[in-house]
Design an enzyme around this catalytic site. Structure first.
Site, short mmCIF file in Angstrom:
data_model
loop_
_atom_site.label_atom_id
_atom_site.label_comp_id
_atom_site.label_asym_id
_atom_site.label_seq_id
_atom_site.Cartn_x
_atom_site.Cartn_y
_atom_site.Cartn_z
N ARG A 124 -28.21 11.73 4.13
CA ARG A 124 -27.45 12.42 3.07
C ARG A 124 -28.31 12.45 1.81
O ARG A 124 -28.08 11.71 0.85
CB ARG A 124 -26.12 11.72 2.85
CG ARG A 124 -25.28 11.72 4.10
CD ARG A 124 -23.88 11.19 3.89
NE ARG A 124 -22.90 12.27 3.98
CZ ARG A 124 -21.59 12.06 4.00
NH1 ARG A 124 -21.12 10.84 3.93
NH2 ARG A 124 -20.76 13.08 4.09
N GLN A 129 -28.72 18.92 2.50
CA GLN A 129 -27.33 19.32 2.24
C GLN A 129 -26.88 20.43 3.18
O GLN A 129 -25.73 20.44 3.63
CB GLN A 129 -27.19 19.79 0.80
CG GLN A 129 -27.25 18.66 -0.22
CD GLN A 129 -27.03 19.17 -1.64
OE1 GLN A 129 -26.55 20.28 -1.85
NE2 GLN A 129 -27.40 18.38 -2.62
N ASP A 132 -25.80 18.95 6.64
CA ASP A 132 -24.88 17.82 6.62
C ASP A 132 -23.53 18.21 7.23
O ASP A 132 -22.59 18.61 6.54
CB ASP A 132 -24.70 17.34 5.18
CG ASP A 132 -23.93 16.02 5.09
OD1 ASP A 132 -23.48 15.54 6.15
OD2 ASP A 132 -23.78 15.50 3.98
N SER A 135 -20.35 16.22 6.08
CA SER A 135 -19.72 16.70 4.85
C SER A 135 -18.92 17.97 5.10
O SER A 135 -17.82 18.16 4.55
CB SER A 135 -20.78 16.95 3.77
OG SER A 135 -21.35 15.74 3.34
N TYR A 230 -22.17 6.37 1.22
CA TYR A 230 -20.93 5.66 1.51
C TYR A 230 -20.74 4.53 0.49
O TYR A 230 -21.67 4.09 -0.16
CB TYR A 230 -20.96 5.05 2.92
CG TYR A 230 -20.95 6.09 4.03
CD1 TYR A 230 -19.74 6.59 4.51
CD2 TYR A 230 -22.13 6.54 4.60
CE1 TYR A 230 -19.72 7.53 5.53
CE2 TYR A 230 -22.13 7.48 5.62
CZ TYR A 230 -20.91 7.97 6.08
OH TYR A 230 -20.90 8.89 7.08
#
Length: 852
Positions: A124, A129, A132, A135, A230
């Protein structure tokens, strides 16, 4: 490339959409799709065929070189064989794998000599991005969680007031500020609910706040920042504090959505059975961590259930419940990942490195690939140059003020407020008792009311209009011309030193007036767009003609209405400052400023009733000065407008000095018999001091902005002692000035304080960096307002008092606003504060993070 049909129970997603098939074919792949693979996601076989894919059976698809899936391979009960065994030896698999939780699957894939890209292991980092998938799916899960909560909740989310009664808005608590939590917060807010958000990470709380949710915090300082985006596991003390917070919230909220997960671990229980049982009947809880055991103790994973009247949504397939959208986003993630790690259209290959820097493509490849040719590579080694945790965000001035206010007891706060008003009212009584004449209380009243108006006028100013607002207040402060006109005398030429100084003051002020309004207009023209509606500014000649022409008629008829003219001019100046607060009224504000200044000067002519010769002298001084100001403003480049404001502003300070000195010369013969002589002398001295600081400080600001002077702060050795000495000398100069009644001593003291204040303005401003010059100009602008007030008290002129207090107070507030916006090292409370803090170059600090 093969795209099989997902066989996991209730899974309706497909790995690649028809649009994704087209992208793969352009990349050089041949694509085969299992028949019916996209039906649940509303992608028919015909759509895949039109995109260029071939429809095959399951065994042909699994025989592909590259296999793209959503769910990890599992036992195919229809065929009686595991999907891993259907794969050809040495094939590449791209899918969600969760290697830490599926060691047996990893063994099976290893036996097939497979190469595995785990979509759940994509690092991440910013560069990844677009790949991902976690997400992407979390975003959908957060949105769907709110939709399901609304569907099962018995009321509106938004509050309503109807003829049938009032409906309160739903209260939603979201625990976890990751992608899912933030998506849920945004969706719930869009539906009109009151949203509260909790997370152990400060950055997540800020994101909750930006979405309009109320961030909840516990009374403990402990960072929850973990690896990979996280949150980390918190201390026992912190967990106890947050559990108390959740218990309290359960008594109040209607809906709870939990999203807390710890990678590779069972989801933490955050809402206990006892907490659920305290919730109101009909409340809804949505547990997005149900698949990992659940954050809510009473959740039944995979089911919709009810416990003690509280509806529990424990579905573990929320992204699959929006199959078309989820499949489209997941397809985009996979396509971008494949294209990034292997851009070659001829051969699908990639290099795996065990030494790599954080946030690079090598980091993405090594983190995503958990197996190569049957060799397990999970977990990936730590990258080099891992960024340190971001420093805690510094609190804003408003937040610090709120914390300080919250720390004061209600009794203490009320006592402070009562004390402040007591002191203010006592001061008013004291000024009334000490008033040297009947006019003084009236001037103080005018000053106080105008100051309050100025204080409240500019709080809502648009940041883009800070420079035009500074420019128009600078132009209005050119009403120092009124002071010069009031002191002028002689015929076509002045007949004394005081009258000469008055002519210079009127001339200099006229340069500032005409040039200032012209500069403001040029600044506002920069915001004008070709699509803007036409303007009919000539219509403003109607109020101008009525104001000025009406006064002329009244004057010829024998009416003396100068005070009402001053009131009208003052109100126009108030309207000018208020108008410059927003884009839609900015041009009207500039026009009102012109009307106010014009009315004030015309009323001054009417009050003085000069002879034709003196009128010619006055008109010539104003006309030549105004022409010079317009010429300068017209020739200046757009990029030089801010510094031109500073240059014009220095003229206001110089005019204030000249007017105060001239007033002393004119009034000196009456000091022996005038009961207000001491007040006149004090005001003249203060006006001279303020004008001197404004004059030299504005010139230094102009030099730094124009590049004529070095923009770096000039840190003179012992500058603090020097400034203290200059201030002490200026204050000490009042002693002989007030005690010795001689004319020579008075003029000497005024000349000395003007020189001392000019030096002080130079040393103060030179010690400030060029980047802070706009703030310095607003502070000096405020100073010029107080100098204008001094002229008003000297001449017993309501207009100068009104406009001076207006500019002084509004300039102080604008300085404060600009300091807050640019995070300056000063708060605008005092000009000297700016020069006492050494300037440092701006440095950007923190950690680069992916956007939610």
């Amino acid at each position: 490339v093969g795209i099989p049909k997902e066989i996991f129970q209730n899974e309706r997603r497909v790995a690649i959409s028809p649009a994704g098939v087209e992208a793969l074919i352009k990349q050089g792949f041949n694509v085969v799709v299992e028949s019916g693979a996209g039906e649940s996601a509303k992608f028919s076989d015909d759509m895949y065929t039109k995109a260029g894919a071939t429809i095959r059976d399951v065994k042909d698809v699994f025989a592909s070189d590259v296999l793209l899936k959503v769910r990890a391979p599992m036992l195919n009960s229809a065929l009686g064989v595991h999907e891993a065994d259907l794969m050809s030896e040495g094939a590449t698999l791209v899918s969600f794998i969760y290697p830490a939780q599926n060691p047996e699957l990893m063994d099976q894939l290893s036996q097939r000599k497979a190469t595995v890209l785990a979509m759940d292991q994509v690092p991440r980092v910013t560069i990844a991005q677009g790949y991902d998938a976690l997400s992407s799916m979390a975003n959908i899960a957060g949105y769907k969680a709110v939709v399901l909560a609304a569907n099962n909740f018995g009321r509106f989310f938004t509050g309503q007031i109807t003829a049938a009664g009032k409906v309160p808005p739903a209260k939603v608590l979201i625990i976890g500020g990751g992608v899912a939590g933030l998506a849920a917060a945004g969706s719930a807010r869009a539906m009109g609910a009151i949203v509260r958000g909790f997370d152990t990470r400060a950055a997540a709380l800020e994101q909750f706040k930006s979405l309009g949710a109320e961030p909840l915090e516990v009374d403990m300082k402990e960072s929850g920042e973990g690896q990979g985006g996280y949150a980390k596991e918190m201390s026992k003390e912190f967990i106890e504090a947050e559990m108390k917070l959740f218990a309290k919230q359960c008594l109040d909220v209607d809906i709870i959505i939990t999203t807390a997960l710890i990678p590779g671990r069972k989801a933490p229980v955050l809402i206990t059975k006892e907490m659920v049982e305290t919730m109101k009947d009909g409340s809804v809880v949505v547990d997005l961590a149900a698949e990992a055991g659940g954050n809510i103790e009473t959740t039944v994973p995979g089911e919709l259930s009810v416990h003690k009247g509280v509806i529990h949504v424990g579905y573990s397939d929320l992204p699959s419940r929006l199959p078309t959208q989820a499949s489209t986003l997941y397809s985009n993630n996979i396509i971008k990942l494949i294209r990034a790690i292997s851009p070659d259209k001829e051969v699908f290959h990639f290099d795996i490195k065990n030494e790599f820097d954080y946030g690079t493509m090598d980091h993405v490849i090594r983190g995503s690939i958990v197996m190569q040719d049957g060799k397990v590579l999970f977990p990936a080694p730590q990258p080099n140059s891992v960024p340190v945790a971001a420093p805690p965000k510094q609190k804003t001035i408003q937040e610090l003020a709120k914390e300080k206010a919250a720390s004061i007891s209600p009794f203490r706060a009320t006592l402070n407020t009562a004390g402040m008003y007591t002191g203010g009212l006592a001061s008013a009584i004291g000024l009334g008792i000490c008033a040297p004449n009947a006019a003084f209380p009236q001037m103080v009243t005018t000053f106080g009311l105008a100051g309050i108006v100025g204080y409240h006028t500019v709080w809502g100013v648009t940041p883009a209009l800070h420079s035009p607002l500074m420019s128009v207040t600078n132009a209005i402060s050119g009403l120092t011309a009124v002071g010069g006109l009031s002191l002028m005398g002689g015929g076509f030429l002045p007949s004394s030193t005081a009258e000469t100084l008055a002519v210079l003051a009127a001339f200099i002020s006229s340069v500032n007036i005409a040039g200032g309004f012209s500069v403001t207009q040029k600044m506002l023209d920069m915001f004008k767009r070709p699509t803007d509606p036409p303007e009919y500014n000539y219509l403003y000649l109607l109020p101008v003609g009525l104001f000025v022409g009406g006064y002329g008629v009244a004057l010829q008829s024998g009416y003396n209405i100068e005070q009402m003219m001053y009131l009208g001019s003052g109100l126009c100046c108030v309207g000018a400052l208020g108008g410059l607060s927003t884009q839609s009224t900015a041009r009207l504000g500039n026009t009102l400023g012109m009307i106010g200044v014009a009315g004030g000067i015309v009323a001054t002519f009417g009050a003085l009733k000069p002879s034709p010769e003196l009128m010619a002298q006055m008109s010539a001084a104003m006309a030549v000065g105004g022409t010079a100001g317009l010429t300068i403003a017209k020739k200046i480049q757009i990029s030089d407008l801010p510094q031109l404001v500073a240059a014009f502003h220095s003229l206001v300070g110089l005019a204030a000095v000249l007017t105060c000195v001239a007033e002393y010369m004119v009034e000196y013969p009456h000091f022996a018999t005038d009961p207000a002589a001491n007040l006149t002398k004090i005001v003249a001295y203060l006006g001279t001091y303020i004008g001197g600081v404004t004059f030299s400080g504005s010139l230094v600001a102009y030099g730094k902005l124009q590049g004529l002077l070095n923009s770096a702060p000039l840190m003179l050795p012992g500058r603090h002692a020097l400034n203290a000495t200059l201030m002490a000398a200026s204050v000490g100069g009042m002693i002989p000035y007030m005690l010795d009644p001689s004319y020579t001593t008075g003029l000497t003291c005024l000349g000395s304080v003007s020189a001392l204040s000019a030096v002080m303005g130079l040393t103060l401003t030179a010690a400030i960096g060029g980047a802070d010059m706009p703030v310095v100009i607003t502070v000096l602008n405020s100073y010029s307002g107080w100098a204008l007030c001094a002229e008003g008290f000297l001449l017993n002129n309501n207009l100068l008092t009104i406009v001076g207090a207006l500019i002084g107070s509004s300039g102080a507030i604008l300085s404060y606003i600009m300091c807050v916006l640019v995070m300056s090292r000063a708060t605008g409370a005092g000009y000297a504060i700016l020069s006492t803090v050494p300037a440092t170059p701006l440095r950007l600090q923190g950690v680069e993070r992916p956007c939610a």
